[in-house]
Write an enzyme that holds these catalytic residues in place. Structure first.
Site, PDB file in Angstrom:
ATOM      1  CG  HIS A   1      -2.007  -1.125   1.075  1.00 10.47           C
ATOM      2  ND1 HIS A   1      -2.396  -1.764   2.274  1.00 10.47           N
ATOM      3  CD2 HIS A   1      -2.378  -1.955   0.099  1.00 10.47           C
ATOM      4  CE1 HIS A   1      -3.418  -2.755   1.838  1.00 10.47           C
ATOM      5  NE2 HIS A   1      -3.285  -2.885   0.515  1.00 10.47           N
TER       6      HIS A   1
ATOM      7  CB  CYS B   1       3.248  15.168 -13.899  1.00  7.63           C
ATOM      8  SG  CYS B   1       4.730  15.838 -12.843  1.00  7.63           S
TER       9      CYS B   1
ATOM     10  CB  CYS C   1       4.499  19.074  -8.926  1.00  5.05           C
ATOM     11  SG  CYS C   1       5.899  18.180 -10.333  1.00  5.05           S
TER      12      CYS C   1
ATOM     13  CB  CYS D   1       3.657  19.890 -13.797  1.00  2.00           C
ATOM     14  SG  CYS D   1       2.660  19.090 -12.481  1.00  2.00           S
TER      15      CYS D   1
ATOM     16  N   GLY E   1      -0.782  -9.290  13.135  1.00  5.29           N
ATOM     17  CA  GLY E   1      -1.389  -7.914  13.233  1.00  5.29           C
ATOM     18  C   GLY E   1      -2.101  -7.292  12.177  1.00  5.29           C
TER      19      GLY E   1
END
Ligand code: BV8
Ligand code: ZN
Length: 265
Positions: free
Chosen positions: A127, A138, A163, A166, A203
Site C-alpha cells: 500500500h 504528473c 510539484c 509541473c 497484526g
C-alpha cells in the site's frame, strides 16, 4: 487448530518444526505489528484526533481531490508521528527471521517504513509509503520535507506542496481505496503466496483486499498459516495455528523457541 497464548507456554512443537524446516517463509503484516511502536492501528485511529473522520473516507483519491489540505494534513501528521516512533521487538524479530530461514518474503500493508528501519532488507509495501509522496498530476516524485517544521502537532489541515516540475499538487505516496496496488509489488507478493510453505500473518484484521487473499492462496496450496493477533479475525477459521498475543510478545518468543540455541535478544 493448535493455539497458544503468548510467551508463557511452549508453542506447538509441530509449528516450531515447520518454522525450522521451512524452505520459503512468507510474512504478511498489518497495522498491529506497529501498534507497540505507538502507531494507532487503522481502526484505532478512530480514537485519535481524527476520530471525527472515517479513515477509509480520507484514504481515497476523491477525498484528496475534494479537500487537498485536509487529506495532506492527515498524512503529514501521520508521517510526523511515525518518525517519532521506533521499530519494536516484533519488527526486529522479523528482521532476524530473514537470517534463520532459507528464504523470507516480507509483505506489509503498512506505510510507516518501520520494517526497513528495523533492518529488514527487502519489504514489499503493498500500500505504498508515507515517505514517498509524488505529484498528483504528473507523478514526479517529491522529496518530503522535515515533517516537524511542516505540521502543527494537532495535525491541522495543510495545503500540499507543489510539484517542482509541473506545479501540480503533491499527494501522499500511499495506495488509496479504489486504487490499484503497484503491479510489480503485487506480483511479487502473489508469487510468494504461490511458492511459500509457511505464512506468518501478523497484526492484520484481514479485511482489506486483495492483501487479505494472500494467506488464503497459500492455504489452498497446502502451506501452513499462523495467525498472530491478540484478537480474532475471519482468518482464525482457516489458520493452521493461532498464537493469541501481541506481535512484540509473540514474535521474539517464536524466534527464541524456534532456535533455542541461537540466542535472541
Ligand atoms: C483495489 C494505505 C482495485 C492508505 C490502505 C476485493 C478485491 C479487490 C478489492 C476489493 C475487494 N473488496 C473490496 C475491495 C476494495 C478495497 C477493500 O479492500 N475495501 C475493504 C474496506 C473491504 N480494496 C481496495 O480498494 C484496494 N485496491 O483493490 O483496487 C483496482 C484494480 C485495478 C484498477 C483500479 C482499482 C486498495 C486497498 C489499499 C487501501 N490502503 N492503506 C493509508 O494507510 O491511509 S488500507 C489500510 O487499511 C492499511 O494499509 C491496511 O491494509 C488496512 C488496515 O488493515 P490492518 O493493517 O489489518 O489494520 P486494522 O486496524 O484493520 O487491524 C489491526 C489488527 O491488528 C487487528 O486485527 C488487531 O486485533 C491487531 N492488533 C492490534 N494490536 C496488535 C495487533 N496485532 C498484533 N499485535 C498488536 N500489538
Ligand atoms: Zn507534477
Amino acid at each position: 487448530m493448535p493455539t497458544s497464548s503468548h510467551a508463557t507456554e511452549p508453542y506447538p512443537s509441530e509449528l516450531l518444526t515447520r518454522l525450522r524446516t521451512c524452505r520459503h517463509l512468507l510474512v504478511l503484516t498489518g497495522a498491529g505489528v506497529s501498534q507497540e511502536s505507538g502507531i494507532p492501528t487503522f481502526r484505532d485511529a478512530l480514537n485519535g484526533l481524527w476520530g471525527r473522520f472515517d479513515p477509509a473516507q480520507l484514504a481515497t483519491p476523491e477525498a484528496f481531490d475534494a479537500d487537498p489540505p485536509l487529506v495532506w494534513g492527515w498524512y503529514a501528521w501521520r508521517r510526523s508521528q511515525v518518525l517519532l516512533c521506533e521499530p519494536n521487538p516484533a519488527h526486529r524479530a522479523i528482521a532476524v527471521l530473514a537470517d534463520r530461514v532459507p528464504r523470507l518474503t516480507l509483505v506489509t500493508q503498512n506505510v510507516d517504513g518501520l520494517h526497513q528501519r528495523a533492518g529488514s532488507p527487502a519489504v514489499l509495501e503493498l500500500h505504498g509509503s508515507l515517505h514517498r509522496p509524488y505529484c498528483r498530476a504528473c507523478g514526479h516524485p517529491h522529496i518530503p520535507s522535515d515533517p516537524q517544521c511542516e505540521v502543527s502537532l494537532e495535525g491541522a489541515p495543510l495545503p500540499p506542496p507543489r510539484c517542482e516540475r509541473c506545479r501540480g499538487p503533491v499527494r501522499p505516496g500511499v495506495v488509496w481505496f479504489g486504487e490499484a496496488l503497484p503491479a510489480d509489488v503485487w506480483d511479487a507478493a502473489e508469487t510468494a503466496a504461490n511458492t511459500c510453505d509457511l505464512v506468518l500473518v501478523v497484526g492484520t484484521s484481514a479485511l482489506v483486499y486483495p492483501a487479505a487473499e494472500l494467506p488464503l492462496t497459500a492455504l489452498t496450496r497446502g502451506a501452513a498459516v499462523v495467525q498472530i493477533n491478540p484478537d480474532r479475525t475471519d482468518l482464525d477459521d482457516f489458520a493452521t495455528f493461532r498464537l493469541g498475543g501481541t506481535a512484540a510478545q509473540v514474535l521474539p518468543e517464536l524466534v527464541r523457541q524456534g532456535w533455542p540455541d541461537a540466542g535472541f535478544g
